[in-house]
Design a protein around this motif. Structure first.
Motif, PDB file in Angstrom:
ATOM      1  N   ALA A  97      -7.140 -18.175 -25.482  1.00  0.00           N
ATOM      2  CA  ALA A  97      -7.240 -18.216 -24.021  1.00  0.00           C
ATOM      3  C   ALA A  97      -8.711 -18.045 -23.636  1.00  0.00           C
ATOM      4  N   ALA A  98      -8.981 -17.338 -22.545  1.00  0.00           N
ATOM      5  CA  ALA A  98     -10.365 -17.174 -22.055  1.00  0.00           C
ATOM      6  C   ALA A  98     -11.246 -16.572 -23.144  1.00  0.00           C
ATOM      7  N   LYS A  99     -12.206 -17.339 -23.608  1.00  0.00           N
ATOM      8  CA  LYS A  99     -12.985 -16.939 -24.780  1.00  0.00           C
ATOM      9  C   LYS A  99     -13.834 -15.699 -24.543  1.00  0.00           C
ATOM     10  N   GLY A 100     -14.260 -15.489 -23.316  1.00  0.00           N
ATOM     11  CA  GLY A 100     -15.062 -14.316 -23.014  1.00  0.00           C
ATOM     12  C   GLY A 100     -14.262 -13.022 -23.038  1.00  0.00           C
ATOM     13  N   GLN A 101     -12.935 -13.131 -23.142  1.00  0.00           N
ATOM     14  CA  GLN A 101     -12.053 -11.966 -23.111  1.00  0.00           C
ATOM     15  C   GLN A 101     -11.397 -11.685 -24.464  1.00  0.00           C
ATOM     16  N   TYR A 102     -11.868 -12.310 -25.515  1.00  0.00           N
ATOM     17  CA  TYR A 102     -11.199 -12.179 -26.810  1.00  0.00           C
ATOM     18  C   TYR A 102     -11.046 -10.728 -27.252  1.00  0.00           C
ATOM     19  N   GLU A 103     -12.107  -9.949 -27.140  1.00  0.00           N
ATOM     20  CA  GLU A 103     -12.026  -8.561 -27.602  1.00  0.00           C
ATOM     21  C   GLU A 103     -11.025  -7.766 -26.772  1.00  0.00           C
ATOM     22  N   ARG A 104     -10.982  -8.015 -25.476  1.00  0.00           N
ATOM     23  CA  ARG A 104     -10.025  -7.315 -24.620  1.00  0.00           C
ATOM     24  C   ARG A 104      -8.600  -7.713 -24.969  1.00  0.00           C
TER      25      ARG A 104
ATOM     26  N   PHE B 244      -7.511  -8.764 -27.859  1.00  0.00           N
ATOM     27  CA  PHE B 244      -7.217  -8.156 -29.153  1.00  0.00           C
ATOM     28  C   PHE B 244      -6.880  -6.674 -28.975  1.00  0.00           C
ATOM     29  N   THR B 245      -7.716  -5.957 -28.232  1.00  0.00           N
ATOM     30  CA  THR B 245      -7.527  -4.524 -28.051  1.00  0.00           C
ATOM     31  C   THR B 245      -6.220  -4.211 -27.325  1.00  0.00           C
ATOM     32  N   LEU B 246      -5.876  -5.034 -26.337  1.00  0.00           N
ATOM     33  CA  LEU B 246      -4.654  -4.805 -25.568  1.00  0.00           C
ATOM     34  C   LEU B 246      -3.388  -5.056 -26.379  1.00  0.00           C
ATOM     35  N   TYR B 247      -3.412  -6.106 -27.214  1.00  0.00           N
ATOM     36  CA  TYR B 247      -2.169  -6.556 -27.822  1.00  0.00           C
ATOM     37  C   TYR B 247      -2.003  -6.226 -29.299  1.00  0.00           C
ATOM     38  N   GLU B 248      -3.058  -5.854 -30.000  1.00  0.00           N
ATOM     39  CA  GLU B 248      -2.871  -5.554 -31.413  1.00  0.00           C
ATOM     40  C   GLU B 248      -2.006  -4.318 -31.648  1.00  0.00           C
ATOM     41  N   PRO B 249      -1.904  -3.355 -30.706  1.00  0.00           N
ATOM     42  CA  PRO B 249      -0.955  -2.261 -30.927  1.00  0.00           C
ATOM     43  C   PRO B 249       0.499  -2.735 -31.033  1.00  0.00           C
ATOM     44  N   PHE B 250       0.794  -3.927 -30.531  1.00  0.00           N
ATOM     45  CA  PHE B 250       2.152  -4.478 -30.612  1.00  0.00           C
ATOM     46  C   PHE B 250       2.404  -5.207 -31.930  1.00  0.00           C
ATOM     47  N   LEU B 251       1.397  -5.232 -32.803  1.00  0.00           N
ATOM     48  CA  LEU B 251       1.476  -5.980 -34.052  1.00  0.00           C
ATOM     49  C   LEU B 251       2.000  -5.071 -35.167  1.00  0.00           C
ATOM     50  N   ALA B 252       2.961  -5.571 -35.917  1.00  0.00           N
ATOM     51  CA  ALA B 252       3.514  -4.807 -37.033  1.00  0.00           C
ATOM     52  C   ALA B 252       2.486  -4.691 -38.154  1.00  0.00           C
ATOM     53  N   GLU B 253       2.625  -3.648 -38.975  1.00  0.00           N
ATOM     54  CA  GLU B 253       1.746  -3.500 -40.138  1.00  0.00           C
ATOM     55  C   GLU B 253       1.865  -4.729 -41.031  1.00  0.00           C
ATOM     56  N   GLY B 254       0.714  -5.228 -41.477  1.00  0.00           N
ATOM     57  CA  GLY B 254       0.708  -6.437 -42.281  1.00  0.00           C
ATOM     58  C   GLY B 254       0.723  -7.714 -41.460  1.00  0.00           C
ATOM     59  N   GLY B 255       0.776  -7.574 -40.131  1.00  0.00           N
ATOM     60  CA  GLY B 255       0.800  -8.741 -39.248  1.00  0.00           C
ATOM     61  C   GLY B 255      -0.541  -9.462 -39.202  1.00  0.00           C
ATOM     62  N   LEU B 256      -0.509 -10.670 -38.668  1.00  0.00           N
ATOM     63  CA  LEU B 256      -1.704 -11.515 -38.591  1.00  0.00           C
ATOM     64  C   LEU B 256      -2.169 -11.673 -37.149  1.00  0.00           C
ATOM     65  N   VAL B 257      -3.500 -11.700 -36.985  1.00  0.00           N
ATOM     66  CA  VAL B 257      -4.103 -12.116 -35.718  1.00  0.00           C
ATOM     67  C   VAL B 257      -4.888 -13.387 -36.005  1.00  0.00           C
TER      68      VAL B 257
ATOM     69  N   ASP C 157      -1.471 -13.262 -15.907  1.00  0.00           N
ATOM     70  CA  ASP C 157      -2.725 -12.997 -16.592  1.00  0.00           C
ATOM     71  C   ASP C 157      -2.445 -12.086 -17.782  1.00  0.00           C
ATOM     72  N   ALA C 158      -2.888 -12.478 -18.957  1.00  0.00           N
ATOM     73  CA  ALA C 158      -2.634 -11.683 -20.155  1.00  0.00           C
ATOM     74  C   ALA C 158      -3.220 -10.280 -20.054  1.00  0.00           C
ATOM     75  N   LEU C 159      -4.218 -10.100 -19.201  1.00  0.00           N
ATOM     76  CA  LEU C 159      -4.805  -8.781 -19.021  1.00  0.00           C
ATOM     77  C   LEU C 159      -3.936  -7.883 -18.145  1.00  0.00           C
ATOM     78  N   ALA C 160      -2.896  -8.451 -17.535  1.00  0.00           N
ATOM     79  CA  ALA C 160      -2.088  -7.693 -16.573  1.00  0.00           C
ATOM     80  C   ALA C 160      -0.597  -7.632 -16.899  1.00  0.00           C
ATOM     81  N   VAL C 161      -0.151  -8.279 -17.980  1.00  0.00           N
ATOM     82  CA  VAL C 161       1.291  -8.335 -18.255  1.00  0.00           C
ATOM     83  C   VAL C 161       1.673  -7.592 -19.530  1.00  0.00           C
ATOM     84  N   THR C 162       0.827  -6.653 -19.954  1.00  0.00           N
ATOM     85  CA  THR C 162       1.099  -5.950 -21.214  1.00  0.00           C
ATOM     86  C   THR C 162       2.426  -5.199 -21.189  1.00  0.00           C
ATOM     87  N   GLU C 163       2.770  -4.588 -20.053  1.00  0.00           N
ATOM     88  CA  GLU C 163       4.017  -3.823 -19.987  1.00  0.00           C
ATOM     89  C   GLU C 163       5.230  -4.727 -20.193  1.00  0.00           C
ATOM     90  N   LYS C 164       5.177  -5.913 -19.620  1.00  0.00           N
ATOM     91  CA  LYS C 164       6.286  -6.855 -19.784  1.00  0.00           C
ATOM     92  C   LYS C 164       6.391  -7.303 -21.236  1.00  0.00           C
TER      93      LYS C 164
END
Length: 214
Positions: free
Chosen positions: A132-139, A141-154, A111-118
């Motif tokens: 993925a699950a459309k009702g979880q888009y904001e979650r 984004f919030t969980l994984y955008e810290p892993f995005l380099a400056e200038g990166g795309l979502v 589950d993408a909500l549970a594998v952030t450490e990996k």
């Protein structure tokens, strides 16, 4: 939103796909597996070719269609993709091997909500694809955008959700209406972020492209 006639026209114009990719598309249609539609994925691939990301994170592998398309379009890129459905994950692995993309695609089961450490151990990323699950888009984004380099795309798919995000009153299926409202709130939240520059492109089911500014 594009009419069916325009979509058919654009599909006829696109270059022929190789046999393995056509097989994945055919299986997705027959098994009703949700994959990016033809216009949306060609738009996304064009944007990614311009951006030239070296590392891409995808949330929502399904049977591997978009990950494989990205790997073929971006031969220098490494892709990490997350899928929580075991059967689809295994099918995606099969197609990654079959298309000779397995060395450049790392499939993560969970589950993408549970594998952030990996996933954190493989960061940073130059692009994040949310499909993925459309009702979880904001979650997501919030969980994984810290892993995005400056200038990166979502890149977020399905943000217009059959046009229901624009409706002002409930219509039809209550579940779909509630889901559309969650996506609508996500769109508004995303567009209001000062740290991202976002555009929503009305192709397919709606494609949001956000650039991290800082």
């Amino acid at each position: 939103m594009l009419t069916d006639e325009v979509v058919s026209y654009l599909q006829r114009l696109r270059p022929a796909l190789d046999a393995d990719v056509e097989q994945i598309e055919r299986e997705a249609r027959e098994q009703r597996v949700p994959i990016m539609d033809s216009v949306s994925i060609e738009t996304m691939l064009f944007v990614l070719k311009l951006a030239k990301p070296r590392r891409i994170l995808e949330i929502g592998t399904a049977i591997g269609y978009s990950a494989i398309r990205m790997a073929k379009a971006l031969p220098e890129a490494h892709i990490v993709t997350i899928e929580k459905d075991r059967e689809r994950y295994e099918r995606a692995r099969f197609y990654m091997e079959k298309t000779d993309c397995a060395q450049r695609i790392e499939a993560v089961w969970g589950d993408a909500l549970a594998v952030t450490e990996k996933v954190a151990s493989t960061a940073p990323f130059d692009a994040l694809v949310i499909d993925a699950a459309k009702g979880q888009y904001e979650r997501f984004f919030t969980l994984y955008e810290p892993f995005l380099a400056e200038g990166g795309l979502v890149i977020t798919d399905n943000v217009l959700f059959k046009g229901l995000v624009a409706a002002e009153t409930p219509a039809g299926n209550k579940r779909l209406w509630n889901l559309a409202q969650k996506i609508r709130r996500y769109n508004e939240w995303l567009m209001a972020r000062g740290d991202y520059d976002t555009v929503i492109i009305p192709v397919g089911d709606g494609l949001a492209i956000s650039k991290k500014m800082r």
